[in-house]
Design an enzyme around this catalytic site. Structure first.
Site, PDB file in Angstrom:
ATOM      1  N   SER A 119       0.838  -1.192   0.000  1.00 34.95           N
ATOM      2  CA  SER A 119       0.000   0.000   0.000  1.00 34.95           C
ATOM      3  C   SER A 119       0.881   1.254   0.000  1.00 34.95           C
ATOM      4  O   SER A 119       1.649   1.457  -0.936  1.00 34.95           O
ATOM      5  CB  SER A 119      -0.952  -0.058   1.202  1.00 34.95           C
ATOM      6  OG  SER A 119      -2.016   0.842   1.049  1.00 34.95           O
ATOM      7  N   ASP A 151      -9.755  -5.663  -4.154  1.00 36.13           N
ATOM      8  CA  ASP A 151      -8.852  -4.686  -3.553  1.00 36.13           C
ATOM      9  C   ASP A 151      -9.284  -3.255  -3.823  1.00 36.13           C
ATOM     10  O   ASP A 151      -9.780  -2.934  -4.912  1.00 36.13           O
ATOM     11  CB  ASP A 151      -7.454  -4.912  -4.173  1.00 36.13           C
ATOM     12  CG  ASP A 151      -6.311  -4.400  -3.335  1.00 36.13           C
ATOM     13  OD1 ASP A 151      -6.542  -3.544  -2.464  1.00 36.13           O
ATOM     14  OD2 ASP A 151      -5.195  -4.873  -3.577  1.00 36.13           O
ATOM     15  N   HIS A 208      -7.340  -6.225   0.123  1.00 31.72           N
ATOM     16  CA  HIS A 208      -6.116  -5.434   0.279  1.00 31.72           C
ATOM     17  C   HIS A 208      -4.994  -6.154   1.032  1.00 31.72           C
ATOM     18  O   HIS A 208      -3.858  -5.692   1.014  1.00 31.72           O
ATOM     19  CB  HIS A 208      -6.462  -4.119   0.994  1.00 31.72           C
ATOM     20  CG  HIS A 208      -5.475  -3.023   0.807  1.00 31.72           C
ATOM     21  ND1 HIS A 208      -4.994  -2.630  -0.430  1.00 31.72           N
ATOM     22  CD2 HIS A 208      -4.848  -2.210   1.713  1.00 31.72           C
ATOM     23  CE1 HIS A 208      -4.137  -1.635  -0.279  1.00 31.72           C
ATOM     24  NE2 HIS A 208      -4.018  -1.367   1.006  1.00 31.72           N
TER      25      HIS A 208
END
Length: 303
Positions: A113, A253, A281
């Site tokens: 991320s 996601d 995610h």
């Protein structure tokens, strides 16, 4: 091995410390993997599962808490200081940690991320010793991220959407009602494992205790980005990345295909892309065994 690395930061009148933990043996002959957690400001706990690679592939794994969160030095007095909380601060911290661990000549990076944003920026500078790069559930452009998140948001129940919009307009995003509505989005697009794994829940709890970095650089939620990263993009610089790269995301996601596609399109080196069919995610929890296989095999194969 667990320790702290002292880090002198301009503009801070005390010595800061970066906490880290090493899984496996750095002298085993295999290139160590440094894991960059997300947020910014979401502590390392939720990426601890990646240390499975020690058992599955014999790869040493290093996790650490970036400055401002977890077990590293907190700087709540810098809340809202966008001149202080910069990408370069975290790039410098990473270089310092690599020196401290004496691995600056040979290492791999996995950025998840925000960690992928940091990792991609780091890689565009062609740092010495970087062998391979993994950009996991990350983004090449914040505007693309927000566009994708807004589309996912439209699939939420109408009352949830109304609650989110109401509090964002009124500036009351710190209310319990707003956080409860966010949780509906998170259960679909951040972590689909129910109940939420203990390590993931721990990271969220610690973020709530000190959201200084997250609120300054992002904002109150994953899809209401009003911080310093609002217009962030690495796309123009992606051609500078010159190491084999693996791009990962999940079917559900918040890092949708449109968000990660520029990595695949613009990185000129040996680049691969894999999407986890049953994940959002955090596929390192949602499809843990397959995740270790894909990551470990990429790091171990000859290229």
């Amino acid at each position: 091995m667990e320790g702290e690395c002292e880090f002198n930061v301009p503009g801070v009148d005390k010595t800061c410390k970066t906490w880290y933990k090493v899984f496996g043996d750095l002298k085993c002959g295999k290139t160590p993997l440094v894991v960059l957690h997300g947020g910014p400001g979401v502590p390392h706990n939720y990426v601890l599962s990646i240390a499975d690679l020690v058992q599955t592939h014999g790869i040493p794994v290093i996790v650490y808490d970036q400055l401002g969160c977890g077990k590293s030095t907190h700087l709540r007095e810098k809340n809202g200081d966008t001149d202080f909380w910069t990408e370069q601060l975290f790039v410098d911290e990473l270089h310092h940690l690599l020196d401290h661990l004496a691995i600056h000549d040979n290492y791999d990076i996995l950025g998840h991320s925000w960690g992928g944003m940091l990792g991609s920026r780091f890689a565009t500078q062609r740092p010495k010793g970087l062998r391979r790069l993994i950009l996991a559930n990350s983004l090449a452009s914040m505007p693309l991220w927000v566009e994708a998140a807004n589309k996912l948001r439209l699939d939420l129940p109408a009352d949830v959407q109304e609650t989110l919009t109401k509090h964002e307009k009124e500036g009351t995003t710190d209310s319990k009602e707003y956080h409860d509505a966010m949780d509906v989005f998170y259960a679909k697009h951040v972590c689909r494992v129910i109940p939420m794994p203990e390590d993931v829940a721990a990271s969220f709890a610690l973020l709530e205790q000190d959201p200084t970095v997250y609120h300054t650089m992002c904002g109150p939620s994953e899809f209401h980005i009003i911080g310093s990263l609002k217009t962030w993009s690495i796309i123009p610089e992606l051609p500078n990345i010159n190491v084999p790269t693996l791009v990962l995301n999940g079917h559900y996601d918040e890092a949708q295909d449109s968000v990660v596609q520029p990595f695949f399109q613009h990185i000129p080196s040996n680049v691969r892309w894999f999407t986890f069919a049953n994940s959002s995610h955090v596929p390192h929890h949602e499809e843990r065994e397959l995740y270790m296989q894909r990551v470990g095999d990429f790091l171990s194969m000859d290229m």
